[in-house]
Motif scaffolding. Structure first.
Motif, PDB file in Angstrom:
ATOM      1  N   LEU A  82       0.835  -1.193   0.000  1.00 56.48           N
ATOM      2  CA  LEU A  82       0.000   0.000   0.000  1.00 56.48           C
ATOM      3  C   LEU A  82       0.871   1.245   0.000  1.00 56.48           C
ATOM      4  O   LEU A  82       1.913   1.282   0.650  1.00 56.48           O
ATOM      5  N   PRO A  83       0.479   2.295  -0.719  1.00 58.42           N
ATOM      6  CA  PRO A  83       1.260   3.527  -0.702  1.00 58.42           C
ATOM      7  C   PRO A  83       1.198   4.190   0.671  1.00 58.42           C
ATOM      8  O   PRO A  83       0.239   4.012   1.418  1.00 58.42           O
ATOM      9  N   LEU A  84       2.244   4.931   0.981  1.00 60.43           N
ATOM     10  CA  LEU A  84       2.261   5.653   2.245  1.00 60.43           C
ATOM     11  C   LEU A  84       1.242   6.786   2.212  1.00 60.43           C
ATOM     12  O   LEU A  84       1.114   7.468   1.198  1.00 60.43           O
ATOM     13  N   PRO A  85       0.517   6.992   3.314  1.00 62.96           N
ATOM     14  CA  PRO A  85      -0.363   8.166   3.368  1.00 62.96           C
ATOM     15  C   PRO A  85       0.445   9.437   3.162  1.00 62.96           C
ATOM     16  O   PRO A  85       1.608   9.524   3.580  1.00 62.96           O
ATOM     17  N   PRO A  86      -0.119  10.450   2.495  1.00 58.71           N
ATOM     18  CA  PRO A  86       0.641  11.658   2.141  1.00 58.71           C
ATOM     19  C   PRO A  86       1.297  12.356   3.316  1.00 58.71           C
ATOM     20  O   PRO A  86       2.370  12.929   3.168  1.00 58.71           O
ATOM     21  N   ARG A  87       0.673  12.331   4.473  1.00 61.48           N
ATOM     22  CA  ARG A  87       1.205  13.067   5.616  1.00 61.48           C
ATOM     23  C   ARG A  87       1.809  12.146   6.677  1.00 61.48           C
ATOM     24  O   ARG A  87       2.023  12.554   7.808  1.00 61.48           O
ATOM     25  N   SER A  88       2.050  10.899   6.328  1.00 66.16           N
ATOM     26  CA  SER A  88       2.601   9.970   7.308  1.00 66.16           C
ATOM     27  C   SER A  88       4.072  10.275   7.568  1.00 66.16           C
ATOM     28  O   SER A  88       4.768  10.818   6.710  1.00 66.16           O
ATOM     29  N   PRO A  89       4.583   9.911   8.769  1.00 67.58           N
ATOM     30  CA  PRO A  89       6.007  10.087   9.035  1.00 67.58           C
ATOM     31  C   PRO A  89       6.839   9.212   8.103  1.00 67.58           C
ATOM     32  O   PRO A  89       6.370   8.204   7.584  1.00 67.58           O
ATOM     33  N   SER A  90       8.062   9.600   7.877  1.00 70.65           N
ATOM     34  CA  SER A  90       8.942   8.790   7.054  1.00 70.65           C
ATOM     35  C   SER A  90       9.159   7.438   7.706  1.00 70.65           C
ATOM     36  O   SER A  90       9.326   7.356   8.930  1.00 70.65           O
ATOM     37  N   PRO A  91       9.161   6.347   6.930  1.00 74.66           N
ATOM     38  CA  PRO A  91       9.484   5.040   7.511  1.00 74.66           C
ATOM     39  C   PRO A  91      10.907   5.055   8.034  1.00 74.66           C
ATOM     40  O   PRO A  91      11.828   5.502   7.351  1.00 74.66           O
ATOM     41  N   ALA A  92      11.095   4.609   9.271  1.00 79.24           N
ATOM     42  CA  ALA A  92      12.393   4.714   9.931  1.00 79.24           C
ATOM     43  C   ALA A  92      13.433   3.825   9.262  1.00 79.24           C
ATOM     44  O   ALA A  92      13.155   2.686   8.885  1.00 79.24           O
ATOM     45  N   ALA A  93      14.634   4.344   9.137  1.00 79.31           N
ATOM     46  CA  ALA A  93      15.734   3.591   8.543  1.00 79.31           C
ATOM     47  C   ALA A  93      16.231   2.533   9.507  1.00 79.31           C
ATOM     48  O   ALA A  93      16.139   2.676  10.734  1.00 79.31           O
ATOM     49  N   PHE A  94      16.785   1.462   8.969  1.00 76.21           N
ATOM     50  CA  PHE A  94      17.442   0.467   9.802  1.00 76.21           C
ATOM     51  C   PHE A  94      18.603   1.116  10.542  1.00 76.21           C
ATOM     52  O   PHE A  94      19.310   1.968   9.980  1.00 76.21           O
ATOM     53  N   PRO A  95      18.855   0.731  11.783  1.00 76.88           N
ATOM     54  CA  PRO A  95      20.052   1.228  12.472  1.00 76.88           C
ATOM     55  C   PRO A  95      21.307   0.692  11.799  1.00 76.88           C
ATOM     56  O   PRO A  95      21.289  -0.359  11.154  1.00 76.88           O
TER      57      PRO A  95
END
Length: 201
Positions: A4-17
């Motif tokens: 599913l596409p990210l909602p327009p105002r959603s936070p950025s998906p967190a990067a792997f550490p």
């Protein structure tokens, strides 16, 4: 699989550490299947897709760029882990790898294919097409895999499907290693499954 596409105002998906990448490529490679490659565009929007095919490479085997010698071209592959290793093949196509393992040891995972939501399944079905669709080139080489640089990898948002192993593609040596991982029968795969060859020694 239809991400599913990210909602327009959603936070950025967190990067792997960074610690996630501090392991051998043959461990990181299969764990990247089903994860997201994310790039922040110039207008702030996010371009992303699901990783459906990867390959591992390591200094001790002849298919690896760092097998014989460290050069200016392959220096990034020798660490530190958690950085992009981007190189040009045949003078035309960019290939996108993430450096893994440890410092001073050539080790990395090649991203071979990405499935982008609501786009044709073959748009990033292969290393060169993947780099072209995401606008990745030599300017990204040696950059950290992190949100701050605008190009990163994040955890999967849904179960990835059936994971299978294969011999790697486009090489003549090291075909006895099951170091290619892909989602079974996914339409965005670069190539079909390649059978393993017996060791010659």
């Amino acid at each position: 699989m239809n991400p599913l596409p990210l909602p327009p105002r959603s936070p950025s998906p967190a990067a792997f550490p960074q610690a996630f990448f501090g392991r051998p490529a043959e461990l990181v490679g299969p764990e990247l299947i089903g994860c997201r490659l994310v790039k922040r565009q110039a207008d702030g929007s996010l371009l992303w897709g699901v990783v459906v095919e990867t390959e591992a490479y390591s200094q001790e085997e002849p298919a690896c760029h760092g097998y014989r010698i460290r050069t200016k071209r392959n220096a990034t592959l020798f660490g530190p882990p958690g950085h992009w290793y981007v190189y040009l093949t045949y003078g035309i196509h960019h290939c996108v790898n993430v450096v893994t393992g440890r410092d001073d040891w050539a080790n990395g995972v090649l991203l071979r294919a990405i499935a982008l939501p609501q786009e044709p399944p073959r748009v990033a079905a292969g290393p060169g097409l993947l780099a072209r669709r995401f606008g990745i080139d030599l300017s990204h080489n040696a950059q950290p895999v992190a949100e701050g640089t605008g190009l990163w990898l994040s955890e999967a948002s849904e179960p990835p499907g059936v994971l299978i192993e294969s011999a790697r593609v486009g090489i003549k040596q090291g075909l006895d290693l099951p170091w290619r991982w892909l989602l079974a029968e996914h339409p965005s795969l670069s190539k079909p499954v390649v059978p393993l060859q017996p060791r010659s020694d």
